[in-house]
Design a protein around this motif. Structure first.
Motif, short mmCIF file in Angstrom:
data_model
loop_
_atom_site.label_atom_id
_atom_site.label_comp_id
_atom_site.label_asym_id
_atom_site.label_seq_id
_atom_site.Cartn_x
_atom_site.Cartn_y
_atom_site.Cartn_z
N ASP A 89 0.87 -1.27 0.12
CA ASP A 89 0.12 -0.03 -0.09
C ASP A 89 0.89 1.32 0.00
OD1 ASP A 89 -2.73 0.81 -0.21
OD2 ASP A 89 -2.49 1.50 2.05
N CYS A 90 1.98 1.21 0.75
CA CYS A 90 2.84 2.32 0.84
C CYS A 90 3.61 2.55 -0.57
CB CYS A 90 3.88 2.10 1.92
SG CYS A 90 3.50 2.29 3.54
N GLU A 91 3.68 1.38 -1.33
CA GLU A 91 4.25 1.47 -2.70
C GLU A 91 3.36 2.41 -3.55
OE1 GLU A 91 5.51 -1.98 -4.51
OE2 GLU A 91 5.83 -3.14 -2.56
N LYS A 92 2.03 2.09 -3.46
CA LYS A 92 0.96 2.69 -4.18
C LYS A 92 1.26 4.49 -4.13
CE LYS A 92 -2.23 -1.02 -4.46
NZ LYS A 92 -3.87 -1.28 -3.88
N MET A 93 1.42 4.83 -2.90
CA MET A 93 1.54 6.31 -2.50
C MET A 93 2.96 6.98 -2.54
SD MET A 93 -1.03 6.06 0.90
CE MET A 93 -0.04 4.93 1.58
N LEU A 94 3.79 6.18 -3.46
CA LEU A 94 4.93 6.84 -3.65
C LEU A 94 5.17 7.37 -5.07
CD1 LEU A 94 7.70 4.13 -2.22
CD2 LEU A 94 7.14 6.24 -1.15
N THR A 95 5.77 8.64 -5.09
CA THR A 95 6.28 9.15 -6.36
C THR A 95 7.39 8.11 -7.07
OG1 THR A 95 7.82 10.43 -5.29
CG2 THR A 95 5.81 11.46 -5.79
N GLU A 96 7.61 8.47 -8.19
CA GLU A 96 8.59 7.64 -8.76
C GLU A 96 9.93 7.28 -8.23
OE1 GLU A 96 10.89 7.18 -13.48
OE2 GLU A 96 9.64 8.84 -12.96
N ARG A 97 10.42 8.33 -7.52
CA ARG A 97 11.86 8.18 -6.67
C ARG A 97 11.28 8.21 -5.28
NH1 ARG A 97 16.18 7.79 -9.79
NH2 ARG A 97 17.29 8.61 -8.05
N GLY A 98 10.03 8.07 -4.87
CA GLY A 98 9.84 8.10 -3.44
C GLY A 98 10.40 7.16 -2.49
N ARG A 99 10.23 7.56 -1.25
CA ARG A 99 10.89 6.47 -0.30
C ARG A 99 9.97 6.37 0.89
NH1 ARG A 99 16.73 9.36 -0.29
NH2 ARG A 99 15.58 10.86 -1.33
N VAL A 100 10.03 5.07 1.51
CA VAL A 100 9.34 4.69 2.66
C VAL A 100 10.44 4.90 3.71
CG1 VAL A 100 8.02 3.14 3.84
CG2 VAL A 100 7.86 3.29 1.37
N VAL A 101 9.98 5.70 4.91
CA VAL A 101 11.07 5.54 5.95
C VAL A 101 10.37 5.27 7.24
CG1 VAL A 101 12.38 7.42 7.50
CG2 VAL A 101 11.91 8.05 4.91
N LEU A 102 11.08 4.27 7.90
CA LEU A 102 10.24 3.66 9.00
C LEU A 102 11.20 3.39 10.08
CD1 LEU A 102 9.08 0.35 7.22
CD2 LEU A 102 7.58 2.40 7.55
N VAL A 103 10.91 4.01 11.43
CA VAL A 103 11.52 3.74 12.53
C VAL A 103 10.84 2.76 13.22
CG1 VAL A 103 12.12 4.82 14.81
CG2 VAL A 103 12.02 6.28 12.77
N VAL A 104 11.66 1.66 13.59
CA VAL A 104 11.14 0.59 14.22
C VAL A 104 11.61 -0.03 15.46
CG1 VAL A 104 10.88 -2.08 13.22
CG2 VAL A 104 11.00 -0.24 11.50
N PRO A 105 10.60 -0.40 16.23
CA PRO A 105 11.14 -0.78 17.59
C PRO A 105 11.93 -2.28 17.42
CG PRO A 105 8.78 -1.32 17.63
CD PRO A 105 9.17 -0.35 16.20
N ASP A 106 12.95 -2.00 18.21
CA ASP A 106 13.94 -3.40 18.30
C ASP A 106 13.29 -4.11 19.42
OD1 ASP A 106 15.63 -5.47 18.81
OD2 ASP A 106 17.42 -4.17 17.74
N LYS A 107 12.78 -5.38 19.27
CA LYS A 107 12.52 -6.19 20.42
C LYS A 107 13.43 -6.54 21.51
CE LYS A 107 11.94 -10.86 20.34
NZ LYS A 107 13.24 -10.90 21.00
N ARG A 108 14.56 -6.40 21.29
CA ARG A 108 15.74 -6.70 22.21
C ARG A 108 15.53 -5.45 23.65
NH1 ARG A 108 20.71 -6.89 18.82
NH2 ARG A 108 19.60 -4.93 17.84
N TYR A 109 15.25 -4.44 22.96
CA TYR A 109 15.45 -3.32 24.00
C TYR A 109 14.16 -2.50 24.31
CZ TYR A 109 20.25 -3.99 22.23
OH TYR A 109 21.23 -4.65 21.85
N CYS A 110 13.16 -3.26 24.33
CA CYS A 110 11.95 -2.89 24.96
C CYS A 110 11.14 -3.88 25.56
CB CYS A 110 11.11 -2.25 23.84
SG CYS A 110 10.38 -3.30 22.53
N PHE A 111 9.93 -3.51 25.97
CA PHE A 111 9.05 -4.29 26.73
C PHE A 111 8.81 -5.83 25.99
CE2 PHE A 111 6.32 -1.09 25.00
CZ PHE A 111 5.49 -1.90 24.24
N ASP A 112 8.98 -5.93 24.69
CA ASP A 112 8.94 -7.19 23.85
C ASP A 112 9.95 -8.08 23.84
OD1 ASP A 112 6.29 -6.49 23.14
OD2 ASP A 112 7.05 -5.35 21.11
N ILE A 113 10.92 -7.85 24.80
CA ILE A 113 12.26 -8.60 24.68
C ILE A 113 11.85 -10.26 24.87
CG2 ILE A 113 12.57 -8.33 27.20
CD1 ILE A 113 15.48 -8.36 26.53
#
Length: 339
Positions: free
Chosen positions: A143-167
């Protein structure tokens, strides 16, 4: 370790070193730390500078802390699960500062975001701590791909399970992601809802916290102590027609990269990771874009990449486990298993 040899496996063709190209930057071992700090530094500062104020950006789920405030002149559209007044009411009830919440352009009630936006396109799509909440990762990325311009980018900040309550949670694998895609999952499963019973807090730097940096953890505590209640609430949430939020996916940097590469190999998405950082605090940065030509790897090379990333995901876990003081204590369950 993950070096220019593995970058060559990723590109699948003639390649430049990371220092020469700057188009693909992977920071996946402790030996990459100084280079990452020099090139990327502060993740959010890096992203704001990358996007700038001329580019169009869609920020998904900024809640009470947008990275691209309209008041600062960014060309941003905001999509969230509540409108501005709803977000203010929600976070004030949680004693969270709501002063930075901005007007919401699109209120998401389910379904593809691209349909909600009439397939508008953007130079950047930014989502921080969102992807782990999705119920179908493949369709979210597509779905994100559909919303990108020709040279658009998806930028994600992702939680790392090792360093949060999801360990304690199991790292997500591609089989899980593919299963959700094949089922067309639109809600969180019982497993994701019940797993909240295993969330933890830790003693870090003299404080009890839910997310922490890469230092020594002195103690670890289960946050919840009502497994029967969790069983009932998870069943109710699973059966409900209303959306019940949860973390569905649990990543480390190498786990995330492997999943995206495998989805690209199977032609289920048409974006690849171009930049991936090691975690700073409880999160890492991933930037994705569309290849201008097909970069799908031959099967043998993909399998070699899968092996390397799978091994590195173990290294990542070991690195985090080495900082857990409770693991230094001897195992003693004899008095807990019997009366």
């Amino acid at each position: 370790m993950f070096d220019t040899l593995q970058c060559r496996l990723l590109k699948g063709a003639e390649y430049l070193t990371m220092e020469e190209s700057r188009h693909e930057l992977f920071f996946l071992s402790s030996g990459d730390d100084s280079r990452q700090d020099k090139i990327v530094g502060d993740v959010r500062g890096y992203v704001r500078n990358l996007v700038g104020k001329r580019s169009s950006v869609l920020e998904i789920g900024p809640s009470y802390m947008p990275l691209f405030p309209k008041r600062d002149g960014f060309n941003v559209s905001i999509v969230d699960h509540l409108d501005q007044s709803g977000l203010i009411e929600k976070y004030q009830a949680l004693n969270v500062d709501s002063s930075l919440i901005e007007p919401v352009d699109y209120v998401w009630r389910g379904g593809p975001i691209s349909a909600l936006l009439n397939e508008r396109q953007f130079d950047f799509i930014y989502a921080s701590h969102v992807i782990e909440h999705t119920t179908d990762l493949v369709r979210f990325i597509a779905d994100c791909e559909k919303m990108l311009t020709e040279r658009g980018r998806v930028v994600l900040v992702v939680p790392d399970k090792r360093y949060c309550f999801d360990i304690f949670q199991p790292a997500t694998d591609t089989a899980k992601v593919l299963g959700d895609y094949i089922r067309g999952s639109k809600s969180h499963g019982f497993e994701a809802l019940y797993r909240e019973e295993s969330q933890v807090s830790v003693e870090y730097d003299g404080r009890n916290v839910l997310a922490w940096w890469q230092g020594r953890v002195s103690a670890l505590h289960l946050m919840r102590r009502d497994p029967r209640g969790r069983m009932n609430s998870a069943l109710a949430g699973h059966r409900s027609k209303d959306y019940v939020d949860a973390h569905e996916y649990f990543f480390t940097p190498s786990v995330f990269l492997l999943i995206l590469e495998e989805l690209y190999f199977h032609e289920l998405v048409n974006v690849r990771v171009r930049l991936l950082t090691r975690s700073r605090g409880c999160e890492f940065l991933a930037i994705l874009d569309r290849p201008t030509v097909s970069e799908r790897l031959p099967t043998e090379r993909f399998c070699a990449l899968k092996r390397e990333l799978s091994l590195n995901s173990i290294r990542e876990q070991v690195e985090a486990w080495s900082k857990l003081s409770p693991l230094d204590d001897p195992l003693d369950v004899s008095g807990l298993l019997s009366d």
